[in-house]
Design an enzyme around this catalytic site. Structure first.
Site, PDB file in Angstrom:
ATOM      1  N   ASP A 451     134.092  14.465  54.910  1.00  0.00           N
ATOM      2  CA  ASP A 451     133.458  14.954  53.686  1.00  0.00           C
ATOM      3  C   ASP A 451     132.087  15.504  54.088  1.00  0.00           C
ATOM      4  OD1 ASP A 451     132.850  15.210  50.937  1.00  0.00           O
ATOM      5  OD2 ASP A 451     131.779  13.316  50.998  1.00  0.00           O
ATOM      6  N   THR A 453     128.943  16.020  51.589  1.00  0.00           N
ATOM      7  CA  THR A 453     127.824  15.397  50.896  1.00  0.00           C
ATOM      8  C   THR A 453     127.847  13.885  51.075  1.00  0.00           C
ATOM      9  OG1 THR A 453     128.087  17.144  49.288  1.00  0.00           O
ATOM     10  CG2 THR A 453     126.602  15.360  48.702  1.00  0.00           C
ATOM     11  N   GLU A 576     119.507  17.511  40.042  1.00  0.00           N
ATOM     12  CA  GLU A 576     118.718  17.579  38.812  1.00  0.00           C
ATOM     13  C   GLU A 576     117.448  16.748  38.930  1.00  0.00           C
ATOM     14  OE1 GLU A 576     121.260  17.076  35.224  1.00  0.00           O
ATOM     15  OE2 GLU A 576     120.976  19.237  35.398  1.00  0.00           O
ATOM     16  N   LYS A 623     130.883  25.460  36.022  1.00  0.00           N
ATOM     17  CA  LYS A 623     129.844  25.522  37.069  1.00  0.00           C
ATOM     18  C   LYS A 623     128.455  25.816  36.494  1.00  0.00           C
ATOM     19  CE  LYS A 623     132.959  27.164  40.712  1.00  0.00           C
ATOM     20  NZ  LYS A 623     134.171  27.355  39.928  1.00  0.00           N
ATOM     21  N   ASP A 753     131.988  21.357  47.650  1.00  0.00           N
ATOM     22  CA  ASP A 753     130.813  22.204  47.467  1.00  0.00           C
ATOM     23  C   ASP A 753     131.125  23.695  47.575  1.00  0.00           C
ATOM     24  OD1 ASP A 753     128.127  22.512  46.982  1.00  0.00           O
ATOM     25  OD2 ASP A 753     127.610  20.826  48.278  1.00  0.00           O
ATOM     26  N   LYS A 839     142.377  17.285  49.298  1.00  0.00           N
ATOM     27  CA  LYS A 839     141.933  16.668  50.555  1.00  0.00           C
ATOM     28  C   LYS A 839     143.062  15.823  51.147  1.00  0.00           C
ATOM     29  CE  LYS A 839     136.950  16.314  49.575  1.00  0.00           C
ATOM     30  NZ  LYS A 839     135.807  15.396  49.506  1.00  0.00           N
ATOM     31  N   ASP A 859     132.414   9.093  51.809  1.00  0.00           N
ATOM     32  CA  ASP A 859     131.547   8.042  51.239  1.00  0.00           C
ATOM     33  C   ASP A 859     131.669   7.911  49.734  1.00  0.00           C
ATOM     34  OD1 ASP A 859     128.411   9.449  50.337  1.00  0.00           O
ATOM     35  OD2 ASP A 859     130.283  10.495  50.627  1.00  0.00           O
TER      36      ASP A 859
END
Length: 1132
Positions: A451, A453, A576, A623, A753, A839, A859
């Protein structure tokens, strides 16, 4: 036609993959081949192309089904289908339906809903023993021993004592059952604990305590702060004045940040709790679904005129397994038990079996074949006399030691030892082994799927860049923005206070002469920063408050609490929070937020209030996210929106810089967001609101209607700015990836992503090396495009591939085999915009098409399916919670630890288990060879050479410790293994345990067994009665010497084990004298202690042992001198 020709030829090239169709003989339909996909993926994509799957099936059904078909395997098909039909009937699942739930009246439910009990147990009291036995006897090895042991109950087949067969088998089963029972009891306790948690239930008579497992659909349940939510509920009331609360969802979706949930307005307005029973209201809820991020329903109150209707969305739900983070909540239960979102989303993880276990299983089958052949030869040499069939079976039992039962015991104990070593390694602290059955897999990996991120990156966002079109600000020029903000708010406040305050006029005097451009930049910065400070779903939380809730605006009291030191921000996305922290650093601070309003503090300390009219949350489809606010001071209504460049490019007014600057930022490794605004008049807003509310209440196609209503606003918006946020790499990612690449492991990055971000992280982490080309696979939507794009990719050599999830799906639908073949030749592959199921699908594809071992590392909760699908799953305890690390086989704390885990522990585990497995087999084969020689000399009699305890002792106390000490052996030091990762490459070929090495061990066993037996018979013609004592002593010594021969690096425990075993044998000679006679031939021959102590005995035993071992030592020495293995070159 141009396109059809190459497609057809490609299909005939891939003809060998059409074995399914060749069975059905479709020669005459080559013309229809064009309409069929080249490859079907196992997931059989549910889309318009469903007719593809029906083509071959339709043809099968046309074939005639006669007697020939029945005899040639038709009976199997019929039996299977009958069994499937029975199972289906027994386990028919109830259809999930939408429901109407009356508040506080479970008895009004039309259907019976499942019990709200959590059940994670595999077995119950009845199924435990059969279930465990089935899992054990699935393996050929164990089933074989069961048959052999059972045969000993037949008197004519009985050889030796029953305990020699049943004791080892009983031991193996006992250990397994105890292990399973302990796990089962733990699971049972955990379930019981969860099911017996007490909750307050609201009834007409007041509050009563109920167990979690007794909660029903329609109950009104009260959940306190920090308590787990017991069932899926609709949020009716809260103790918070804001009418909202926070929940922690890390156990559900793996995200650690808090989520905001909102009450149903109608029930929150009721004066008291008891009034929930005085109203007549119901909730309409959609049927239970998998998606935890969406919900559609309606709330209706009937007893008022007109009836009140409110639409319910994900914001009004409280899913089970989440935890209340603020206040006390009251909700009505809509789903229980198996229908809860958290239960629907848990997949049963498969029992993983290592490749080494499968290889050993294959070898045991080969040994069994050899054993049967040997028995047949023995009976044939007897001339098939008398009851030869019984003799044949007796020989099979006699030679049953060829397949040692201790193989499973030794390997299982070895696996536990490797797990213990991994967890005790100080260089990789915090590593946990959750699946103890597959440590050897770590040494055989060819593909690592990771992965991005939180795995390669830290998931810690830092604001780096603000671009306004004509001017760009980086980290070093943020102070300029700050001065612009201070200046513009000073102007605003001075304009406002101009009428009543004279003191502000001097500050305004120097402003007019400023150049016009300068002023416009200043106002644009002001607009951009204000938009970033308003357009988000971040809530400030003040920790020092007693109830931990966000501060309510209560005049002066609230103002005092807006101190910066105890404020933290909560949001569903770290991006954010980074943006809001940045606006705070340049002077515009978010100090408070509730459902209706936002409050910002200006650099001068003034509080600005904005009323929130609407919020459009971010979704992976749109998005983008938007917000409509009304400024308290002026009454202006503004619609702010921010989102990904692909989504925003068509929404904002025409400009010539956005696309180029987005590309530039992505190349720097920044995550980009485009911010825009639109001013609305009161009429425009009122018109929109009525359409939007109508859309939200519709039951059919609600999402589409709502999106259409919002899209009417998203036109010609004013582009304010472009922001760039950096996600920093984890520690030592670059050297770790380089280490893995040098070890021959291909690395694929699968991420949800954007393509640009994924590409730049791939470059910055050196997943793709500097001098490598990157081929970005163009977006494809149909077969023709996919075909052309694959051909273009085929011409590229040694370049990394970057592909998006949508294009990948199209390629897999039509050209699965070709695509996987091409992708596997790439040094690195990046798949972006991947869903969790995609995935897992990529993992399965690699397993099917390459036959190599795969490892997945991640994770977050979205990586769980990939981790469970891979041969070896590794979870990282990260920012996103513990879900991945709990589902994984191995859990680590940092990505860099994977290097040592694979290069050192994986390599050692595999090499040690291979040596241990083959040695245990050698131990069984050598004694079977001796038995064969013995039987052939004694007129092929099926008489055992060694009686009862000698056989049990041989496999346990006499040789077990030295053989097991092989788990401490290592060929090179850990530092060397990390310094030369190329050593790992050899392992993927599986040369440590192959038919070649196995045959070498077979030859060694035959040579040694023959020497030991013939040597004993030749040298002891005088003392023939002592042949058992002599050959057995020589056998034990040979085994101990062979362990010494196999060891590559000595450990003090190995020496202790060798000496201890020898001591045990010598001590037992005194007690076991009656066993040393020759079976039933000379029952009177007992061990003569006086004979054992003579020199003759000692030198003869030494000679036999020397002849059996010395040649092997010489061969080993010569081999190391003239063709040394790669590791020995390093260690020397």
């Amino acid at each position: 036609h141009y396109l059809r020709r190459p497609v057809q030829s490609a299909q005939f090239e891939a003809g060998r993959y059409f074995y399914v169709f060749s069975v059905y003989q479709i020669e005459d339909e080559s013309l229809n081949l064009d309409e069929m996909p080249l490859m079907m993926s196992e997931e059989a994509f549910e889309n318009d192309e469903s007719d593809y799957q029906t083509l071959p099936r339709a043809r099968v059904s046309q074939r005639s089904r006669g007697l020939g078909w029945f005899l040639c395997g038709g009976w199997k098909v019929l039996c299977t289908s009958c069994c499937e039909c029975l199972v289906h009937t027994c386990r028919r699942k109830k259809e999930l339906k939408a429901r109407t739930v009356w508040l506080g009246h479970p008895e009004k439910c039309e259907e019976k809903y499942p019990k709200n009990a959590i059940k994670n147990q595999k077995y119950n009291i009845v199924t435990f023993v059969p279930g465990v036995l089935y899992q054990q006897f699935k393996f050929f090895l164990n089933l074989y021993f069961l048959v052999v042991a059972c045969s000993q109950f037949v008197p004519s087949l009985k050889i030796g004592y029953l305990y020699t067969y049943w004791a080892p088998l009983g031991f193996v089963l006992a250990v397994t059952m105890v292990r399973e029972a302990v796990d089962e009891v733990r699971r049972c306790r955990r379930d019981k604990e969860m099911n017996s948690q007490l909750y307050s239930k609201l009834t007409v008579r007041g509050k009563v305590q109920v167990k979690s497992s007794d909660i029903q659909v329609g109950d009104l349940i009260i959940v306190e702060k920090n308590q787990r939510i017991p069932a899926d509920m609709i949020f009716l009331r809260t103790s918070e004045k804001t009418g909202s609360c926070f929940i922690r969802t890390d156990q559900l979706d793996g995200e650690t940040d808090w989520k905001l949930r909102i009450t149903v307005a109608c029930t929150q307005r009721l004066p008291a709790l008891g009034d929930l029973f005085s109203i007549s209201a119901y909730v309409y809820a959609q049927k239970p679904q998998l998606d935890i991020h969406s919900f559609e329903g309606n709330f209706t109150r009937e007893d008022c005129d007109p009836p009140i209707h409110e639409s319910l969305s994900i914001e009004n739900t409280l899913w089970a397994s989440t935890v209340v983070a603020s206040g006390t909540v009251i909700g009505v239960v809509i789903y229980t038990g198996k229908e809860m979102r958290s239960v629907l989303n848990t997949s049963q993880s498969k029992n993983k079996v290592g490749l080494l276990d499968l290889e050993l299983n294959r070898l045991t089958k080969a040994l069994f074949l050899a054993q049967v052949v040997l028995s047949v030869v023995m009976v044939a040499l007897q001339g098939f006399l008398g009851p030869w069939f019984r003799n044949l079976f007796r020989f099979v039992v006699l030679f049953s030691y060829i397949i040692p039962i201790s193989l499973r015991v030794n390997l299982d104990m070895g696996k536990s030892a490797y797990g213990w070593m991994i967890m005790k390694d100080e260089n990789i602290p915090g590593t946990v082994v959750r699946t103890s059955t597959i440590p050897e897999e770590l040494g055989r990996l060819a593909y690592l799927l990771t992965d991005k991120t939180g795995t390669l990156t830290q998931n810690e966002m830092v604001f780096k860049r603000l671009h306004l079109g004509t001017v760009s600000y980086g980290m070093d020029t943020m102070d300029e923005i700050q001065s612009h903000i201070i200046q513009s708010y000073a102007q605003v406040s001075s304009v406002q206070s101009n009428g009543n305050s004279a003191s502000s006029t001097p500050s305004r005097k120097p402003q007019p002469p400023a150049p016009k451009v300068r002023k416009s930049v200043s106002s644009r910065i002001h607009e951009a920063v204000k938009a970033i400070a308003l357009c988000h779903n971040v809530t400030p939380v003040y920790e020092s408050r007693v109830n931990g809730a966000s501060a309510e605006p209560e005049g002066t009291e609230a103002d005092q609490d807006f101190s910066d030191d105890n404020r933290t921000y909560q949001a569903s996305s770290p991006d954010e929070v980074a943006l809001v922290r940045w606006t705070e650093s340049v002077g515009l601070t978010l100090v408070n937020r509730d459902l209706m309003s936002l409050q910002l503090k200006t650099p001068a300390g003034h509080i600005l209030t904005y009323y929130i009219l609407q919020i459009f949350p971010f979704t992976s489809e749109s998005k983008r996210m938007g917000i409509i606010v009304r400024e308290e001071a002026t009454g202006d209504i503004t619609f702010y929106m921010k989102g990904a460049d692909v989504a925003m490019a068509s929404i904002v007014q025409y400009n010539d810089w956005l696309e180029e600057e987005c590309g530039n930022m992505a190349r720097e490794g920044l995550r980009t967001l485009v911010v825009a605004k639109k001013s609305l008049t009161e009429e425009q807003y009122q018109d929109f609101e009525s359409r939007y509310n109508q859309a939200k209440l519709s039951i059919h196609d609600r999402a589409l209607k709502v999106a259409a209503a919002v899209e009417s606003l998203e036109r010609e918006m004013e582009l304010l700015c472009l922001t760039g946020v950096e996600d920093q790499l984890q520690a030592d990612v670059r050297p770790t990836l380089e280490l893995l690449r040098n070890a021959g492991i291909k690395i694929w990055m699968l991420t949800g992503d954007k393509l640009e971000t994924a590409t730049c992280i791939a470059k910055s982490s050196h997943l793709v090396s500097r001098n490598q080309d990157i081929h970005v696979f163009k977006p494809v939507s149909n077969r023709g495009e996919a075909h052309l794009e694959l051909n273009a990719f085929r011409r590229k050599h040694d370049c990394a591939l970057v592909i998006s999830g949508d294009s990948l799906e199209v390629c897999l639908r039509y050209y699965e085999h070709e695509f996987v073949e091409l992708a596997c030749q790439c040094p690195a592959v990046v798949c972006c915009r991947c869903s969790p199921t995609q995935k897992a699908q990529i993992v399965r594809l690699l397993q099917q098409h390459t036959d190599n071992r795969t490892c997945a590392i991640g994770d977050g909760g979205n990586d769980v399916s990939m981790i469970q699908a891979a041969d070896c799953g590794i979870g990282i305890e990260g920012k996103e919670g513990k879900q991945a690390s709990l589902a994984a086989d191995f859990s680590i704390t940092q990505f860099k630890h994977i290097g040592r885990l694979l290069m050192v522990h994986g390599r050692n585990s595999y090499k040690r288990s291979a040596a241990l497995g083959q040695f245990v087999m050698h131990r069984g084969m050598i004694i079977s060879t001796m038995q064969a020689v013995f039987s052939s000399i004694f007129y092929f009699a099926s008489v055992p050479l060694y009686q009862g305890f000698l056989m049990v002792g041989y496999a346990t106390i006499y040789t077990m410790f030295p053989v097991f000490s092989l788990v401490l052996d290592q060929d090179v030091k850990p530092e060397m293994a990390l310094l030369y990762p190329e050593l790992y490459k050899d392992l993927t070929k599986g040369r440590s345990l192959s038919f070649k090495t196995f045959l070498i061990w077979v030859l060694i066993s035959i040579y040694q067994g023959g020497i030991l037996m013939y040597g004993a018979l030749v040298l002891f013609d005088q003392e023939f009665v002592h042949v058992v004592a002599i050959s057995f002593t020589a056998l034990i010594l040979t085994e101990l010497l062979m362990v010494a021969l196999t060891v590559r690096t000595w450990h003090w425990l190995m020496v202790v084990a060798e000496l201890f075993s020898l001591g045990c044998y010598l001590a037992s000679l005194a007690f076991l004298n009656e066993y040393f006679g020759i079976g039933r031939v000379t029952l009177g021959a007992f061990l003569d202690l006086s004979f054992i102590t003579t020199r003759v005995f000692l030198w003869k035993v030494c000679v036999i042992t020397l002849v059996s071992c010395l040649p092997l030592y010489i061969i080993k020495y010569l081999k190391r001198k003239f063709s040394p293995p790669s590791y020995s070159k390093l260690s020397s």
